[in-house]
Scaffold this active site. Structure first.
Site, mmCIF file in Angstrom:
data_model
loop_
_atom_site.group_PDB
_atom_site.id
_atom_site.type_symbol
_atom_site.label_atom_id
_atom_site.label_comp_id
_atom_site.label_asym_id
_atom_site.label_seq_id
_atom_site.Cartn_x
_atom_site.Cartn_y
_atom_site.Cartn_z
ATOM 1 C CB SER A 106 72.234 23.425 129.200
ATOM 2 O OG SER A 106 71.015 23.122 129.120
ATOM 3 C CD GLU A 200 71.463 28.412 125.824
ATOM 4 O OE1 GLU A 200 71.034 27.656 125.124
ATOM 5 O OE2 GLU A 200 71.480 28.183 127.062
ATOM 6 C CG HIS A 262 71.072 23.807 124.056
ATOM 7 N ND1 HIS A 262 71.195 25.066 124.769
ATOM 8 C CD2 HIS A 262 71.138 22.776 124.755
ATOM 9 C CE1 HIS A 262 70.986 24.416 126.048
ATOM 10 N NE2 HIS A 262 70.806 23.134 126.155
#
Length: 295
Positions: A106, A200, A262
């Site tokens: 992330s 992502e 995630h």
């Protein structure tokens, strides 16, 4: 990472939940390693979304990386704030400390990318001890421990968005799309020539995914890429038409549906290490550890 090693946990981004972090540290300790938590890891800066001041977070990260006793540095969680540390880190001192492993995903993408650019080390896009699931999802935990032990790794996707068969190899790079786009125009602006690009994201509407991909395309970030490996797109709506429209014209393999990013499963992927997309098995695979590189 081997039994008996010392590993550090730091918070370069948002403040972790103390209970979740305690559980994550206990899980690491069950692997037979000694865990040291950064001095400022549980701080909270007055804005509320940062784990302490920029200086404190940078100091924790740099101290952990430069500690000769530490083999692996885990980021407690993502959130926001890692990019704010990039100009504060003493890259020469961290380079002199030698290779070790940084783990996270992330917001940690900013560090993954900068560590590859500045230090030339591979880092692990994998689960964090202040986020659930860490050791609760069996495939996530097995993937993390295998990667940290330097074993061969493989992540299978749901299919290919592109046509053609065969295998394409290259150094795997990338991470969270939002973070990569935010680095455009900086000293750490992404350039993925010769790379397999892993992407992502979470909580982004398709038009925003389009905007960020367009920004990277216009910046030339994807010039000369070997292929794309797409992870999870949690809460991003019907994003695949956008991904097809923006990426397929580049004429390289596009693997989709990797359980990495995630989501319920967060399988580990080495960034900055050689990997290969196999279009027949719809997989991304490789083998690497910074221990091997140091030898």
């Amino acid at each position: 990472m081997r039994p008996g090693d010392t590993v550090a946990v730091v918070s370069p981004s948002g403040p972790p939940d103390p209970i979740l972090l305690q559980r994550g540290v206990a899980a690491l300790e069950r692997l037979g390693v000694k865990v040291v938590v950064g001095q400022y890891a549980l701080d909270r800066q007055e804005l509320g979304y940062l784990a302490g001041s920029d200086g404190a977070r940078a100091a924790d990260l740099q101290a952990a990386w430069c500690d000769p006793a530490v083999s692996t540095v885990f980021c407690a969680r993502g959130g926001y704030g890692a990019a704010r540390l990039l100009p504060l880190l003493d890259w020469a001192a961290m380079r002199a400390a030698g290779p070790k492993t940084l783990v996270g995903y992330s917001d940690v993408t900013a560090l993954h990318h900068a560590f590859l650019t500045e230090l030339g080390v591979s880092t692990l896009h994998g689960p964090m001890p202040g986020v659930v699931p860490f050791d609760e999802e069996p495939a996530t935990w097995a993937s993390l421990t295998a990667a940290l032990e330097g074993r061969a790794w493989s992540v299978t996707g749901s299919g290919m968005l592109s046509q053609g068969a065969g295998q394409v190899s290259g150094v795997v790079a990338g991470g969270n799309l939002s973070l990569l786009a935010s680095l455009c125009g900086t000293r750490w602006s992404p350039r993925f020539t010769g790379n397999i690009v892993f992407l992502e994201d979470v909580g982004e509407e398709p038009y925003r995914v389009d905007r960020m991909l367009t920004q990277l395309l216009l910046a030339g970030a994807f010039d000369g890429v070997r292929g794309f490996a797409l992870g999870t797109w949690e809460e991003c709506g019907d994003v695949y038409p956008v991904l097809r429209e923006r990426l397929l014209p580049l004429g390289v393999p596009v693997l989709a549906g990797l359980p990495a990013g995630h989501g319920g499963r967060t399988l580990s992927i080495w960034l900055g290490a050689l990997g290969a997309i196999d279009t027949e098995s719809c997989s991304l695979a490789g083998r690497f550890s910074n221990v091997d590189a140091a030898r």
